[in-house]
Write an enzyme that holds these catalytic residues in place. Structure first.
Site, PDB file in Angstrom:
ATOM      1  N   THR A  19       0.859  -1.190   0.000  1.00 30.84           N
ATOM      2  CA  THR A  19       0.000   0.000   0.000  1.00 30.84           C
ATOM      3  C   THR A  19       0.892   1.236   0.000  1.00 30.84           C
ATOM      4  OG1 THR A  19      -0.192   0.100   2.420  1.00 30.84           O
ATOM      5  CG2 THR A  19      -1.866  -1.193   1.233  1.00 30.84           C
ATOM      6  N   GLY A  20       0.406   2.292  -0.660  1.00 27.61           N
ATOM      7  CA  GLY A  20       1.279   3.446  -0.863  1.00 27.61           C
ATOM      8  C   GLY A  20       2.418   3.076  -1.797  1.00 27.61           C
ATOM      9  N   SER A  23       4.448   5.753  -4.819  1.00 30.61           N
ATOM     10  CA  SER A  23       5.273   6.940  -4.559  1.00 30.61           C
ATOM     11  C   SER A  23       6.300   6.628  -3.482  1.00 30.61           C
ATOM     12  CB  SER A  23       4.340   8.078  -4.084  1.00 30.61           C
ATOM     13  OG  SER A  23       5.072   9.172  -3.587  1.00 30.61           O
ATOM     14  N   ILE A  25       8.772   5.655  -0.693  1.00 29.57           N
ATOM     15  CA  ILE A  25       9.288   4.398  -0.134  1.00 29.57           C
ATOM     16  C   ILE A  25       8.562   3.196  -0.740  1.00 29.57           C
ATOM     17  CG2 ILE A  25       9.308   3.038   2.005  1.00 29.57           C
ATOM     18  CD1 ILE A  25       9.824   5.768   3.493  1.00 29.57           C
ATOM     19  N   TYR A 157       0.780  12.541  14.372  1.00 26.68           N
ATOM     20  CA  TYR A 157       1.488  11.592  13.490  1.00 26.68           C
ATOM     21  C   TYR A 157       2.280  10.588  14.321  1.00 26.68           C
ATOM     22  CZ  TYR A 157       4.947  10.007  10.003  1.00 26.68           C
ATOM     23  OH  TYR A 157       5.769   9.246   9.190  1.00 26.68           O
TER      24      TYR A 157
HETATM   25  P1  NAD Z   1       4.842   9.531  -0.084  1.00 28.88           P
HETATM   26  O1  NAD Z   1       3.913  10.668   0.169  1.00 28.88           O
HETATM   27  O2  NAD Z   1       5.853   9.618  -1.168  1.00 28.88           O
HETATM   28  O3  NAD Z   1       4.032   8.195  -0.333  1.00 28.88           O
HETATM   29  C1  NAD Z   1       2.862   7.912   0.373  1.00 28.88           C
HETATM   30  C2  NAD Z   1       2.068   6.890  -0.399  1.00 28.88           C
HETATM   31  O4  NAD Z   1       0.932   6.564   0.371  1.00 28.88           O
HETATM   32  C3  NAD Z   1       1.559   7.363  -1.762  1.00 28.88           C
HETATM   33  O5  NAD Z   1       1.663   6.284  -2.679  1.00 28.88           O
HETATM   34  C4  NAD Z   1       0.089   7.665  -1.516  1.00 28.88           C
HETATM   35  O6  NAD Z   1      -0.732   7.441  -2.657  1.00 28.88           O
HETATM   36  C5  NAD Z   1      -0.214   6.650  -0.428  1.00 28.88           C
HETATM   37  N1  NAD Z   1      -1.329   7.037   0.397  1.00 28.88           N
HETATM   38  C6  NAD Z   1      -1.463   8.101   1.222  1.00 28.88           C
HETATM   39  N2  NAD Z   1      -2.667   8.091   1.788  1.00 28.88           N
HETATM   40  C7  NAD Z   1      -3.303   6.995   1.304  1.00 28.88           C
HETATM   41  C8  NAD Z   1      -4.586   6.451   1.495  1.00 28.88           C
HETATM   42  N3  NAD Z   1      -5.485   7.034   2.291  1.00 28.88           N
HETATM   43  N4  NAD Z   1      -4.911   5.318   0.846  1.00 28.88           N
HETATM   44  C9  NAD Z   1      -4.033   4.722  -0.003  1.00 28.88           C
HETATM   45  N5  NAD Z   1      -2.803   5.195  -0.229  1.00 28.88           N
HETATM   46  C10 NAD Z   1      -2.461   6.324   0.418  1.00 28.88           C
HETATM   47  O7  NAD Z   1       5.538   9.278   1.327  1.00 28.88           O
HETATM   48  P2  NAD Z   1       6.688   8.296   1.828  1.00 28.88           P
HETATM   49  O8  NAD Z   1       7.705   9.158   2.454  1.00 28.88           O
HETATM   50  O9  NAD Z   1       7.055   7.296   0.823  1.00 28.88           O
HETATM   51  O10 NAD Z   1       5.882   7.584   3.022  1.00 28.88           O
HETATM   52  C11 NAD Z   1       5.586   6.207   3.057  1.00 28.88           C
HETATM   53  C12 NAD Z   1       5.426   5.779   4.504  1.00 28.88           C
HETATM   54  O11 NAD Z   1       6.663   5.978   5.180  1.00 28.88           O
HETATM   55  C13 NAD Z   1       4.387   6.557   5.293  1.00 28.88           C
HETATM   56  O12 NAD Z   1       3.680   5.673   6.137  1.00 28.88           O
HETATM   57  C14 NAD Z   1       5.224   7.520   6.112  1.00 28.88           C
HETATM   58  O13 NAD Z   1       4.576   7.907   7.298  1.00 28.88           O
HETATM   59  C15 NAD Z   1       6.436   6.666   6.388  1.00 28.88           C
HETATM   60  N6  NAD Z   1       7.657   7.386   6.754  1.00 28.88           N
HETATM   61  C16 NAD Z   1       8.237   8.247   5.884  1.00 28.88           C
HETATM   62  C17 NAD Z   1       9.403   8.905   6.257  1.00 28.88           C
HETATM   63  C18 NAD Z   1      10.103   9.872   5.339  1.00 28.88           C
HETATM   64  O14 NAD Z   1      11.016  10.567   5.793  1.00 28.88           O
HETATM   65  N7  NAD Z   1       9.753   9.966   4.073  1.00 28.88           N
HETATM   66  C19 NAD Z   1       9.957   8.680   7.525  1.00 28.88           C
HETATM   67  C20 NAD Z   1       9.335   7.792   8.398  1.00 28.88           C
HETATM   68  C21 NAD Z   1       8.187   7.142   7.990  1.00 28.88           C
END
Ligand code: NAD
Length: 255
Positions: A19-20, A23, A25, A157
């Site tokens: 999921t996610g 984009s 990660i 968060y």
């Molecule tokens: P990102 O915004 O690039 O990707 C987020 C993804 O989640 C996207 O594909 C988006 O479509 C999807 N998404 C968001 N809300 C959604 C929903 N309601 N239903 C379905 N899909 C949904 O962000 P990222 O940085 O890749 O984050 C991915 C995960 O890693 C998240 O859970 C975030 O909290 C966590 N995280 C990120 C970081 C960082 O520094 N980037 C650090 C710690 C944790």
């Protein structure tokens, strides 16, 4: 991933759901999963973003658009997986959002949205996948260093990510009869669209420099550095690892 890096096929034949996955990660992990031999379903919010990710990955991937906080969308995802492949071996429950608000200006709708997506959405992502799971599979949950640290304006968060870390502990026990391993991964600051929007402008850059100056590795991570760790947890290389929180954070939360 560098051109010269050799790719292991440690996920050969596995069926994965991310999921996610369109984009940041999730997308980097989908790319790596496919390169390592898994057939991968990616689930994300925007149709065009999902379509682009599928095109970029190129093969052994299918995209499904939907919202993890909408249970009917999750049913649609798993109906598709069941129809196409009939089972799941690896689930990376990774979708999440980050919205800033210091105590004093947190709104009810912000609280509800964060918990609906990061906690309720993740819980039902996992629960609804269970009937398709093979005994001996692997579930990886995206938590965050924020589950263990205190940064200003991130209390909601951080609380959602502490819940995720707790899920990994409890579900490890709930699923032990089925030999399904459950682990959390906690990234530090990773260069993705989520963080890019935060470090815009002079104040954003200052915030970033201040954070990086306190970190042992002194830089942001790239999404494939998380993907490599997720692939380890997904694969049989981690066959004796369950219930953990794996920090991939440049040392940020370790000192
Ligand atoms: P990102 O915004 O690039 O990707 C987020 C993804 O989640 C996207 O594909 C988006 O479509 C999807 N998404 C968001 N809300 C959604 C929903 N309601 N239903 C379905 N899909 C949904 O962000 P990222 O940085 O890749 O984050 C991915 C995960 O890693 C998240 O859970 C975030 O909290 C966590 N995280 C990120 C970081 C960082 O520094 N980037 C650090 C710690 C944790």
């Amino acid at each position: 991933m560098t051109q010269t890096e050799s790719i292991s096929k440690r996920l050969d034949g596995k069926i994965a759901v991310i999921t996610g996955g369109s984009s940041g990660i999730g997308l980097a992990t989908a790319q790596r999963f496919v390169q390592e031999g898994a057939y991968t379903f990616i689930f994300g919010r925007g149709q065009s973003e999902v379509d682009k990710a599928v095109k970029d990955i190129g093969k052994n991937v299918m995209g499904v658009r939907g919202d993890v906080s909408n249970l009917a969308d999750l049913d649609r995802l798993y109906d598709m997986v069941k129809q196409q492949k009939g089972r799941i071996d690896v689930l990376f429950a990774n979708a999440g959002i980050l919205e800033f608000a210091p105590l004093g200006s947190i709104t009810e709708s912000q609280f509800d949205k964060s918990f609906d997506i990061n906690v309720k959405g993740l819980l039902f992502t996992v629960q609804k996948a269970l009937p398709l799971f093979q005994d001996g599979g692997s579930i990886i949950l995206t938590a965050s260093v924020n589950a263990s640290t205190g940064f200003e304006a991130t209390s909601v968060y951080s609380a959602t990510k502490a819940a995720v870390r707790s899920f990994a502990r409890c579900w490890t026990v709930d699923l032990k009869q089925r030999k399904i391993r459950v682990n959390a991964i906690s990234p530090g600051p990773i260069d993705t669209p989520m963080t890019r929007s935060m470090v815009q402008g002079e104040s954003g850059q200052q915030l970033k420099n201040k954070l990086l100056s306190t970190m042992p590795l002194g830089r942001m991570g790239n999404p494939d550095e998380i993907a490599k760790a997720v692939s380890f947890l997904a694969s049989d290389d981690s066959s004796y690892v369950t219930g953990i929180e794996l920090f991939v954070d440049g040392g940020q939360a370790q000192i």
